[in-house]
Scaffold this active site. Structure first.
Site, PDB file in Angstrom:
ATOM      1  N   PHE B 151       0.815  -1.235   0.000  1.00  0.00           N
ATOM      2  CA  PHE B 151       0.000   0.000   0.000  1.00  0.00           C
ATOM      3  C   PHE B 151       0.842   1.277   0.000  1.00  0.00           C
ATOM      4  O   PHE B 151       0.508   2.229   0.715  1.00  0.00           O
ATOM      5  CB  PHE B 151      -0.884   0.074   1.261  1.00  0.00           C
ATOM      6  CG  PHE B 151      -1.955  -0.966   1.406  1.00  0.00           C
ATOM      7  CD1 PHE B 151      -2.887  -1.176   0.403  1.00  0.00           C
ATOM      8  CD2 PHE B 151      -2.064  -1.706   2.584  1.00  0.00           C
ATOM      9  CE1 PHE B 151      -3.911  -2.121   0.575  1.00  0.00           C
ATOM     10  CE2 PHE B 151      -3.073  -2.641   2.762  1.00  0.00           C
ATOM     11  CZ  PHE B 151      -3.998  -2.859   1.752  1.00  0.00           C
ATOM     12  N   ASN B 272     -37.799  21.897   4.622  1.00  0.00           N
ATOM     13  CA  ASN B 272     -38.099  20.822   5.581  1.00  0.00           C
ATOM     14  C   ASN B 272     -37.213  20.968   6.811  1.00  0.00           C
ATOM     15  O   ASN B 272     -35.998  21.104   6.697  1.00  0.00           O
ATOM     16  CB  ASN B 272     -37.815  19.451   4.963  1.00  0.00           C
ATOM     17  CG  ASN B 272     -38.780  19.131   3.845  1.00  0.00           C
ATOM     18  OD1 ASN B 272     -39.970  18.924   4.086  1.00  0.00           O
ATOM     19  ND2 ASN B 272     -38.281  19.142   2.628  1.00  0.00           N
ATOM     20  N   GLU B 358      -2.730   5.878   7.785  1.00  0.00           N
ATOM     21  CA  GLU B 358      -1.936   6.647   8.758  1.00  0.00           C
ATOM     22  C   GLU B 358      -2.389   6.317  10.185  1.00  0.00           C
ATOM     23  O   GLU B 358      -2.419   7.172  11.061  1.00  0.00           O
ATOM     24  CB  GLU B 358      -1.995   8.154   8.439  1.00  0.00           C
ATOM     25  CG  GLU B 358      -1.556   8.416   6.998  1.00  0.00           C
ATOM     26  CD  GLU B 358      -0.747   9.673   6.781  1.00  0.00           C
ATOM     27  OE1 GLU B 358      -0.663  10.492   7.690  1.00  0.00           O
ATOM     28  OE2 GLU B 358      -0.192   9.806   5.680  1.00  0.00           O
ATOM     29  N   ASN B 361      -8.719   4.307  12.559  1.00  0.00           N
ATOM     30  CA  ASN B 361      -9.376   5.057  13.633  1.00  0.00           C
ATOM     31  C   ASN B 361      -9.513   4.231  14.908  1.00  0.00           C
ATOM     32  O   ASN B 361      -9.632   4.780  16.002  1.00  0.00           O
ATOM     33  CB  ASN B 361     -10.704   5.628  13.131  1.00  0.00           C
ATOM     34  CG  ASN B 361     -10.448   6.855  12.245  1.00  0.00           C
ATOM     35  OD1 ASN B 361      -9.281   7.190  11.968  1.00  0.00           O
ATOM     36  ND2 ASN B 361     -11.498   7.519  11.821  1.00  0.00           N
TER      37      ASN B 361
HETATM   38  C1  LIG Z   1      -4.981   3.648  -0.318  1.00  0.00           C
HETATM   39  C2  LIG Z   1      -4.011   3.331   0.765  1.00  0.00           C
HETATM   40  C3  LIG Z   1      -2.813   4.018   0.833  1.00  0.00           C
HETATM   41  C4  LIG Z   1      -1.882   3.743   1.824  1.00  0.00           C
HETATM   42  N1  LIG Z   1      -0.678   4.379   1.831  1.00  0.00           N
HETATM   43  C5  LIG Z   1       0.300   3.965   2.672  1.00  0.00           C
HETATM   44  C6  LIG Z   1       1.631   4.483   2.565  1.00  0.00           C
HETATM   45  O1  LIG Z   1       1.905   5.373   1.758  1.00  0.00           O
HETATM   46  N2  LIG Z   1       2.589   3.993   3.365  1.00  0.00           N
HETATM   47  C7  LIG Z   1       2.329   3.009   4.280  1.00  0.00           C
HETATM   48  O2  LIG Z   1       3.244   2.601   4.980  1.00  0.00           O
HETATM   49  N3  LIG Z   1       1.073   2.501   4.410  1.00  0.00           N
HETATM   50  C8  LIG Z   1       0.071   2.939   3.623  1.00  0.00           C
HETATM   51  N4  LIG Z   1      -1.206   2.401   3.722  1.00  0.00           N
HETATM   52  C9  LIG Z   1      -1.437   1.335   4.700  1.00  0.00           C
HETATM   53  C10 LIG Z   1      -2.333   1.709   5.854  1.00  0.00           C
HETATM   54  O3  LIG Z   1      -1.655   2.582   6.731  1.00  0.00           O
HETATM   55  C11 LIG Z   1      -2.782   0.419   6.534  1.00  0.00           C
HETATM   56  O4  LIG Z   1      -3.692  -0.201   5.654  1.00  0.00           O
HETATM   57  C12 LIG Z   1      -3.396   0.624   7.894  1.00  0.00           C
HETATM   58  O5  LIG Z   1      -2.425   1.068   8.800  1.00  0.00           O
HETATM   59  C13 LIG Z   1      -4.083  -0.628   8.433  1.00  0.00           C
HETATM   60  O6  LIG Z   1      -3.292  -1.753   8.318  1.00  0.00           O
HETATM   61  P1  LIG Z   1      -3.890  -3.091   7.677  1.00  0.00           P
HETATM   62  O7  LIG Z   1      -4.479  -2.736   6.386  1.00  0.00           O
HETATM   63  O8  LIG Z   1      -2.835  -4.089   7.701  1.00  0.00           O
HETATM   64  O9  LIG Z   1      -5.064  -3.494   8.663  1.00  0.00           O
HETATM   65  P2  LIG Z   1      -4.956  -4.391   9.982  1.00  0.00           P
HETATM   66  O10 LIG Z   1      -3.888  -3.855  10.834  1.00  0.00           O
HETATM   67  O11 LIG Z   1      -4.918  -5.819   9.597  1.00  0.00           O
HETATM   68  O12 LIG Z   1      -6.353  -4.077  10.653  1.00  0.00           O
HETATM   69  C14 LIG Z   1      -7.603  -4.674  10.252  1.00  0.00           C
HETATM   70  C15 LIG Z   1      -8.718  -4.108  11.119  1.00  0.00           C
HETATM   71  O13 LIG Z   1      -8.499  -4.466  12.482  1.00  0.00           O
HETATM   72  C16 LIG Z   1      -8.453  -3.339  13.304  1.00  0.00           C
HETATM   73  N5  LIG Z   1      -7.489  -3.561  14.386  1.00  0.00           N
HETATM   74  C17 LIG Z   1      -6.187  -3.916  14.263  1.00  0.00           C
HETATM   75  N6  LIG Z   1      -5.626  -4.060  15.474  1.00  0.00           N
HETATM   76  C18 LIG Z   1      -6.594  -3.777  16.382  1.00  0.00           C
HETATM   77  C19 LIG Z   1      -6.643  -3.730  17.796  1.00  0.00           C
HETATM   78  N7  LIG Z   1      -5.555  -3.979  18.519  1.00  0.00           N
HETATM   79  N8  LIG Z   1      -7.799  -3.423  18.395  1.00  0.00           N
HETATM   80  C20 LIG Z   1      -8.885  -3.136  17.657  1.00  0.00           C
HETATM   81  N9  LIG Z   1      -8.912  -3.157  16.324  1.00  0.00           N
HETATM   82  C21 LIG Z   1      -7.776  -3.484  15.692  1.00  0.00           C
HETATM   83  C22 LIG Z   1      -8.030  -2.238  12.386  1.00  0.00           C
HETATM   84  O14 LIG Z   1      -8.424  -0.961  12.890  1.00  0.00           O
HETATM   85  C23 LIG Z   1      -8.771  -2.581  11.121  1.00  0.00           C
HETATM   86  O15 LIG Z   1     -10.107  -2.162  11.211  1.00  0.00           O
HETATM   87  C24 LIG Z   1      -2.171   2.729   2.783  1.00  0.00           C
HETATM   88  C25 LIG Z   1      -3.387   2.071   2.720  1.00  0.00           C
HETATM   89  C26 LIG Z   1      -4.302   2.353   1.734  1.00  0.00           C
HETATM   90  C27 LIG Z   1      -5.579   1.600   1.694  1.00  0.00           C
END
Ligand SMILES: Cc1cc2nc3c(=O)[nH]c(=O)nc-3n(C[C@H](O)[C@H](O)[C@H](O)COP(=O)(O)OP(=O)(O)OC[C@H]3O[C@@H](n4cnc5c(N)ncnc54)[C@H](O)[C@@H]3O)c2cc1C
Ligand SMILES: Cc1cc2nc3c(=O)[nH]c(=O)nc-3n(C[C@H](O)[C@H](O)[C@H](O)COP(=O)(O)OP(=O)(O)OC[C@H]3O[C@@H](n4cnc5c(N)ncnc54)[C@H](O)[C@@H]3O)c2cc1C
Lengths: 258, 376
Positions: B151, B272, B358, B361
Site C-alpha cells: 500500500f 423541511n 496513517e 481510527n
Molecule cells: C490507499 C491506501 C494508501 C496507503 N498508503 C500507505 C503508505 O503510503 N505507506 C504506508 O506505509 N502505508 C500505507 N497504507 C497502509 C495503511 O496505513 C494500513 O492499511 C493501515 O495502517 C491498516 O493496516 P492493515 O491494512 O494491515 O489493517 P490491519 O492492521 O490488519 O487491521 C484490520 C482491522 O483491524 C483493526 N485492528 C487492528 N488491530 C486492532 C486492535 N488492537 N484493536 C482493535 N482493532 C484493531 C483495524 O483498525 C482494522 O479495522 C495505505 C493504505 C491504503 C488503503
C-alpha cells in the site's frame, strides 16, 4: 531603471457590481475586492522585464481606500520591490481628473523611467488614465499595447486597432497602457508572500503630495444623476404552432437583427 | 486569521481552483497521477510546507499547514492527500537527516521535481507496525534490504523512498529509517492497486530484493526508525484529517446549494425542518473537527507533551465526521449524488480511506485510551 506599475483594487468580476444610489460611489462591500486582472497583467510585463534585465526596480502605485492594503501587498508577493499607497478619505469618489493629478504627483515624487497601466479598469472603465498621466507628466504615451518590448532607453510595442496593427515606440521616460492580450500574471508563491511583509510599503495622503482634493480652481466633473439599472424585461415568447420558423424570421427582420 | 495566513490560503485556493478542481473528475476516472501539476504545487511552496528554508522549504507552521490542506482538498482530495504524504517524507528527511542528506534530497522534494513515498506497512504488518519483517542487514558500509512493503502511496512515481526496515532485535527498537532512491538495483513495484477511491494517485507494493544502499542513507541512529516513522505520522494525521475536512466542506457547500434549489412536494428541500437539522449537524460536526485539528496543530507547533493523543483524537474525529458529512451530502442530492458528474460520490470514495490509513481510527482510539488510562 524604475518602472511604476499602476494597480487598482476592484470588485470581483464574478460578483454583481453595484452603485450606491446615495453617494454615487461603487458599493465596495457588495462583492469581494481583488487586484484588477488588467493591473496584474501590467505588473507581469514589468516583472518579466525585471527578470531579464539587470537593475530594474518595480514599484507599485495605487490610490485606494485603506482597506486595499492587503490587495496591494499581493503585488509585492508577486515580485514588485516596493509599494506606494495613496489612502485618503478626502479622495473618495475622485473623478478621473483628480485621480490623474494625484497619481501624477506620486509618480513624480517616486521618480520613474516607465509607467505601466491597464488600458481600462474593470470597474471605472474610463480608459483614459494613461493618456491623462502622460499629459500631466509631459512624457510620451503609447496606449493599448498588445505586446511590449523595453530597452534601457525606449519602449515599443504593438497597438492593435480594428483594421490593422501599428508598431509604436517612444523614448523613456514614458507612460504606456497594456491590453488583455498580454500574458496572465504569475501566481505569488509562499516565499513571495512571506517576503512581501518585509518590503517597503509607503502610505501617503493627498496633502503629502500637495494635492487639494476640493480645489475648485481645477475643472472637475460633477455627476448630476444616477439610477438603478432597469430590471431586465421578459423576452418575447414565440409559440410554435407550425409557423414558428416564419415568426422567428419576422421577429429578427422587424428588429433589424437579421 | 492573520493577514499573512489569509494571503497564503488565498494563494492555495487560487491554485486549487485553477489547477485541481477542473481536473479532479477526469483524474479519478482515468486514474491519472498529475506529476506536472505537482511540480507547480512545488513552485508554489507546497512541497515542504513545514520544512526549513535553507534547502527550499517554506518554513511555515503546522497551523498554516492544516489550513492549507483543507483548502487544497476542496479542489481534489486525493491529490491533496498525496501532497500531505509527500510533506511527511520531506519533513522526516529535513528533521532527522544530517546536512549532507538534507542537501541531497530536500531541494528536489520541496520543488516536487522529486516525489516522496513513505514505506512502513507490509502485507503481514499494518496496525501492528512494530512487527515489520523487511530487513536491512549490514554488509560493510552498506545495508542490503529484503522484503515487501504494501500500500505505498506514490510508489512507482516517486524518486525517494523512506523505508522502515529491521536492522536489529524484534519489536520497535530494532527498526531503522533508510532512504532508498528510485533506480537502485533490486527495487521494483507491484501493479497499481484497483481501489475504491484515491484513484488520482498510485498505490503499489514496493519490493526489495537485495537492494544495496550505503549506511549513510540511514536517517538518525540505528534503531531510531520506528520513532521517526511515528513522529512523521503526528503531522501526517493532521494533514490527512485536514484533507477530509476540505472534501467534506466542499460537499456541504454543494448540498447547501442543492437543497435550496431542488423542489419536492411543491417546496424547496431546505424548507423541511429535518433537512435544516441535518445541515446544522453537518456544519457543527465540521466546526468541531476544525477546532480539534487547530488545537492539535498548535500543540505540534509548541511541542506540547500530549501531542500524540491530541493528533490521534483530531484524526479520528475529523476523518469520521468528514466522511459522514460527505455521505450525508450525497444522500441530500438523491439519485444525482450517486452520479460521477456531481463529484460528491468521488469525495465520499476518497474520504473513506482516511479512516483507515496513517493509523486506523481504531488505533487512534487505542492511542487516546492508553494515554487516558496511563495518566490515572
Ligand atoms: C490507499 C491506501 C494508501 C496507503 N498508503 C500507505 C503508505 O503510503 N505507506 C504506508 O506505509 N502505508 C500505507 N497504507 C497502509 C495503511 O496505513 C494500513 O492499511 C493501515 O495502517 C491498516 O493496516 P492493515 O491494512 O494491515 O489493517 P490491519 O492492521 O490488519 O487491521 C484490520 C482491522 O483491524 C483493526 N485492528 C487492528 N488491530 C486492532 C486492535 N488492537 N484493536 C482493535 N482493532 C484493531 C483495524 O483498525 C482494522 O479495522 C495505505 C493504505 C491504503 C488503503
Ligand atoms: C459612480 C461613479 C461615478 C463616477 N463619476 C465620474 C465623473 O463624474 N467624472 C469622472 O471623470 N469620472 C467619474 N468616475 C470614474 C472614476 O473617477 C474613475 O473610475 C477613476 O478615476 C479611475 O479611473 P478608471 O478606473 O476609469 O481608469 P481607467 O483609465 O479605466 O484605468 C486604466 C488603468 O489606470 C490605472 N488606474 C486607474 N485608477 C487607478 C487608481 N485609483 N490607482 C492606481 N491605478 C489606477 C490602472 O492601471 C488601470 O488599469 C465615476 C466612477 C463611478 C464608479
Amino acid at each position: 531603471m524604475k518602472i511604476i506599475v499602476l494597480v487598482k483594487e476592484v470588485p470581483d468580476t464574478y460578483g454583481e457590481r453595484k452603485l450606491d444610489l446615495e453617494t454615487g460611489l461603487a458599493d465596495r462591500a457588495a462583492s469581494e475586492s481583488v487586484l484588477d486582472e488588467i493591473s496584474e497583467r501590467a505588473l507581469e510585463v514589468a516583472l518579466a522585464h525585471a527578470g531579464s534585465a539587470d537593475g530594474v526596480e518595480v514599484v507599485l502605485l495605487s490610490m485606494a481606500p485603506e482597506s486595499a492594503a492587503a490587495t496591494i501587498r499581493k503585488g509585492l508577493a508577486m515580485g514588485a520591490a516596493s509599494a506606494v499607497h495613496i489612502a485618503d478619505p478626502a479622495l473618495a469618489g475622485a473623478d478621473l481628473g483628480l485621480t490623474a493629478r494625484t497619481l501624477a504627483a506620486a509618480i513624480r515624487r517616486t521618480g520613474f523611467d516607465l509607467v505601466i497601466t491597464g488600458n481600462l479598469s474593470t470597474d471605472g472603465s474610463g480608459g483614459v488614465l494613461a493618456a491623462m498621466l502622460a499629459e500631466l507628466l509631459e512624457v510620451p504615451n503609447a496606449t493599448a499595447l498588445s505586446s511590449v518590448e523595453i530597452t534601457a532607453d525606449s519602449v515599443s510595442g504593438t497597438r492593435s486597432t480594428d483594421d490593422r496593427a501599428m508598431r509604436v515606440s517612444a523614448p523613456l521616460p514614458a507612460v504606456i497602457s497594456i491590453t488583455e492580450a498580454l500574458p496572465d500574471a504569475r501566481l505569488p508563491n509562499f516565499k513571495g508572500i512571506m517576503a512581501a511583509k518585509k518590503k517597503p510599503f509607503e502610505t501617503l495622503t493627498a496633502a503629502d503630495l500637495g494635492i487639494e482634493p476640493q480645489d475648485l480652481s481645477v475643472a472637475s466633473s460633477i455627476m448630476t444623476a444616477i439610477a438603478e439599472k432597469p430590471p431586465r424585461t421578459a423576452g418575447v415568447k414565440i409559440t410554435d404552432e407550425g409557423d414558428g420558423g416564419t415568426k422567428i424570421a419576422e421577429f429578427l427582420i422587424e428588429n433589424r437583427l437579421a | 486569521m492573520t493577514e499573512e495566513r489569509e494571503a497564503l490560503i488565498a494563494a492555495v485556493r487560487e491554485f486549487a481552483d485553477a489547477e485541481l478542481a477542473p481536473n479532479a473528475a477526469r483524474w479519478d476516472a482515468e486514474k491519472h497521477f498529475p506529476t506536472d501539476t505537482l511540480r507547480r504545487a512545488g513552485a508554489l511552496g507546497l512541497g515542504g510546507v513545514y520544512v526549513r528554508e535553507d534547502f527550499g522549504g517554506s518554513g511555515l507552521t503546522r497551523s498554516d499547514a492544516v489550513a492549507m490542506f483543507e483548502e487544497l482538498a476542496k479542489g481534489d482530495t486525493a491529490i491533496a492527500a498525496y501532497i500531505s504524504i509527500h510533506n511527511m517524507v520531506a519533513w522526516m528527511i529535513d528533521t532527522f537527516g544530517d546536512d549532507v542528506q538534507r542537501e541531497r534530497w530536500v531541494p528536489g522534494l520541496t520543488e516536487m521535481t522529486d516525489l516522496g513515498s513513505y514505506c512502513l506497512t507490509e502485507p503481514g504488518a499494518g496496525s501492528d507496525a512494530a512487527a515489520i519483517t523487511t530487513s536491512a542487514s549490514r554488509d560493510g558500509d552498506d545495508y542490503v534490504i529484503n522484503g515487501v512493503k504494501q500500500f505505498v502511496s506514490g510508489a512507482g512515481s516517486s524518486a525517494v523512498y523512506v523505508v522502515m526496515a529491521r536492522t536489529g532485535e524484534p519489536g520497535a527498537k530494532g527498526i531503522s529509517a533508510i532512504v532508498v532512491p528510485d533506480g537502485t538495483p533490486g527495487l521494483s513495484f507491484g501493479r497499481n492497486e484497483q481501489k475504491m477511491g484515491w484513484n488520482a494517485q498510485p498505490t503499489r507494493q514496493v519490493v526489495f530484493e537485495d537492494v544495496r544502499v550505503p549506511t549513510t542513507n540511514r536517517l538518525g541512529a540505528e534503531g531510531d526508525g520506528f520513532g521517526i516513522a511515528m513522529r512523521g505520522l503526528n503531522g501526517g494525521r493532521l494533514n490527512i484529517a485536514a484533507c477530509s475536512l476540505g472534501g467534506a466542506q466542499w460537499a456541504l457547500e454543494r448540498a447547501l446549494g442543492y437543497v435550496r434549489e431542488r423542489e419536492t412536494f411543491g417546496a424547496p428541500l431546505a424548507t423541511n425542518q429535518s433537512i435544516m437539522f441535518t445541515l446544522a449537524d453537518m456544519e457543527t460536526e465540521l466546526q468541531a473537527a476544525r477546532a480539534l485539528l487547530e488545537r492539535a496543530a498548535a500543540k505540534l507547533d509548541e511541542g506540547a507533551s500530549d501531542v500524540v493523543p491530541a493528533c490521534a483524537m483530531a484524526k479520528r474525529f475529523a476523518t469520521d465526521a468528514a466522511f459522514n458529512v460527505a455521505n450525508t451530502a450525497l444522500q441530500l442530492h438523491g439519485g444525482y449524488g450517486y452520479l460521477h458528474e456531481y463529484g460528491i460520490e468521488r469525495v465520499v470514495r476518497d474520504l473513506r480511506v482516511h479512516q483507515i490509513l496513517e493509523g486506523t481510527n481504531e488505533i487512534m482510539r487505542l492511542i487516546v485510551g492508553r494515554d487516558l488510562v496511563n495518566r490515572l
